[in-house]
Design a protein around this motif. Structure first.
Motif, mmCIF file in Angstrom:
data_model
loop_
_atom_site.group_PDB
_atom_site.id
_atom_site.type_symbol
_atom_site.label_atom_id
_atom_site.label_comp_id
_atom_site.label_asym_id
_atom_site.label_seq_id
_atom_site.Cartn_x
_atom_site.Cartn_y
_atom_site.Cartn_z
ATOM 1 N N VAL A 286 40.163 47.903 46.872
ATOM 2 C CA VAL A 286 41.485 47.545 46.207
ATOM 3 C C VAL A 286 41.517 46.227 46.153
ATOM 4 C CG1 VAL A 286 44.047 48.122 45.941
ATOM 5 C CG2 VAL A 286 42.673 50.000 46.532
ATOM 6 N N LEU A 287 41.640 45.400 45.032
ATOM 7 C CA LEU A 287 41.737 44.013 45.244
ATOM 8 C C LEU A 287 43.067 43.452 44.649
ATOM 9 C CD1 LEU A 287 38.126 44.394 44.382
ATOM 10 C CD2 LEU A 287 38.707 42.534 46.288
ATOM 11 N N LYS A 288 43.610 42.266 45.136
ATOM 12 C CA LYS A 288 44.871 41.541 44.321
ATOM 13 C C LYS A 288 44.633 40.221 44.433
ATOM 14 C CE LYS A 288 47.742 41.177 48.490
ATOM 15 N NZ LYS A 288 48.821 41.353 49.267
ATOM 16 N N ARG A 289 45.279 39.514 43.892
ATOM 17 C CA ARG A 289 45.184 37.930 43.531
ATOM 18 C C ARG A 289 45.701 37.351 44.760
ATOM 19 N NH1 ARG A 289 47.051 39.068 38.308
ATOM 20 N NH2 ARG A 289 45.470 38.223 36.688
ATOM 21 N N ALA A 290 45.056 36.432 45.429
ATOM 22 C CA ALA A 290 45.596 35.855 46.773
ATOM 23 C C ALA A 290 46.932 35.252 46.427
ATOM 24 C CB ALA A 290 44.695 34.715 46.966
ATOM 25 N N GLY A 291 47.904 35.359 47.431
ATOM 26 C CA GLY A 291 49.129 34.799 47.380
ATOM 27 C C GLY A 291 50.093 35.912 46.722
#
Length: 292
Positions: A286-291
């Protein structure tokens, strides 16, 4: 219709390379069977037509090229093929595919079996036909378990490389407001549409054909891609235009040895790993944008 079932045994770490060779000759998908001692059997199905011999030769050439470029031991990976009928697909699925609980609430029910739901069950009726994805392979099962927490209700979900449509149907039944489910192979998209209708979620799910996100419109709060590592790495190039702010990418079909490669590509495109599960040598990320 007749199909040529092409099979090759390889090391598990070579799964992505073999799968890429199959996709290069327009296979509609691959079936991966885990074998002892860290090996896998990778199978794909090619239509028996005037182009078949050329496709098989091109596949053999692709495997031979791996030996030159990546140190792939082609001699230890014999290629076999046999002709099967559509009816063989059906009988094979029925012999090995049975009702199974995946996660806390999701139950996968073959369309030919009876099942009485328990309280809280989310039942997915499925007939894979000649598409791929019964929900029981570790890569798909991890996605289904992740969807139970990622789908919170009302969001838009994009299912890239939908196969049989199992993940899209799960998202819809878990409460997603809109689901777009597309596959590179028209045959798979057609099977997905049938399964969507079988589950009564055609008002929520749009099916169709797409090379990755090429024909997806707008943005989704959740993008799901249960494919292979190399194609997931390609997906990052298209993700910014189609992933809504604070959205998540659920990526699976990644062998353990390729997690670092996918992570490197994610970081290069401004994404970070939020969560990961592993099962039988496979990973779902599961990945998300940094910040965010």
């Amino acid at each position: 219709m007749k199909w040529s079932e092409v099979s090759i045994e390889a090391e598990a770490r070579e799964t992505d390379l073999v799968a890429a060779c199959f996709y290069d000759v327009e296979a509609t998908g691959v079936v991966i069977e885990d074998l002892p001692d860290g090996r896998v059997m990778v199978r794909a199905y090619l239509p028996v037509d005037d182009a078949l011999d050329g496709r098989i030769e091109a596949f053999r050439a692709g495997i031979a090229a791996l030996a030159d470029a990546d140190g792939f031991d082609a001699a230890a990976c014999p290629i076999t093929s046999r002709i099967v009928q559509d009816s063989d697909w059906e009988n094979n699925w029925k012999a090995y595919f049975h009702t199974q609980r995946v996660g806390k609430h999701i139950v996968i029910q073959p369309s030919w079996e009876e099942y009485t739901p328990l309280a809280g069950d989310v039942v997915l009726r499925l007939d894979p036909e000649s598409a791929f994805g019964t929900g029981t392979h570790p890569t798909t099962a991890m996605c289904l378990r992740a969807l139970e927490s990622l789908v919170r209700g009302g969001e838009t979900v994009f299912d890239v490389g939908t196969g049989s449509g199992v993940l899209a149907i799960a998202a819809a039944k878990l409460g997603a407001g809109k689901v777009v489910a597309k596959d590179y192979a028209r045959a798979s998209a057609e099977v997905a549409a049938k399964n969507v209708a079988e589950n009564g979620v055609q008002e929520t799910i749009e099916t169709g054909v797409s090379d990755l996100l090429a024909t997806f419109d707008g943005q989704a709060e959740l993008v799901v891609a249960n494919i292979i590592a190399d194609i997931i790495i390609r997906l990052f190039d298209e993700l910014d235009a189609h992933l809504a702010p604070h959205g998540r990418l659920l990526a699976s079909g990644i062998i353990d040895e390729r997690v670092a490669d996918v992570t490197e590509a994610a970081v290069a495109h401004g994404f970070v790993l939020e969560d990961m599960s592993t099962d039988a040598g496979w990973a779902a990320m599961v990945l998300k944008r940094a910040g965010e």
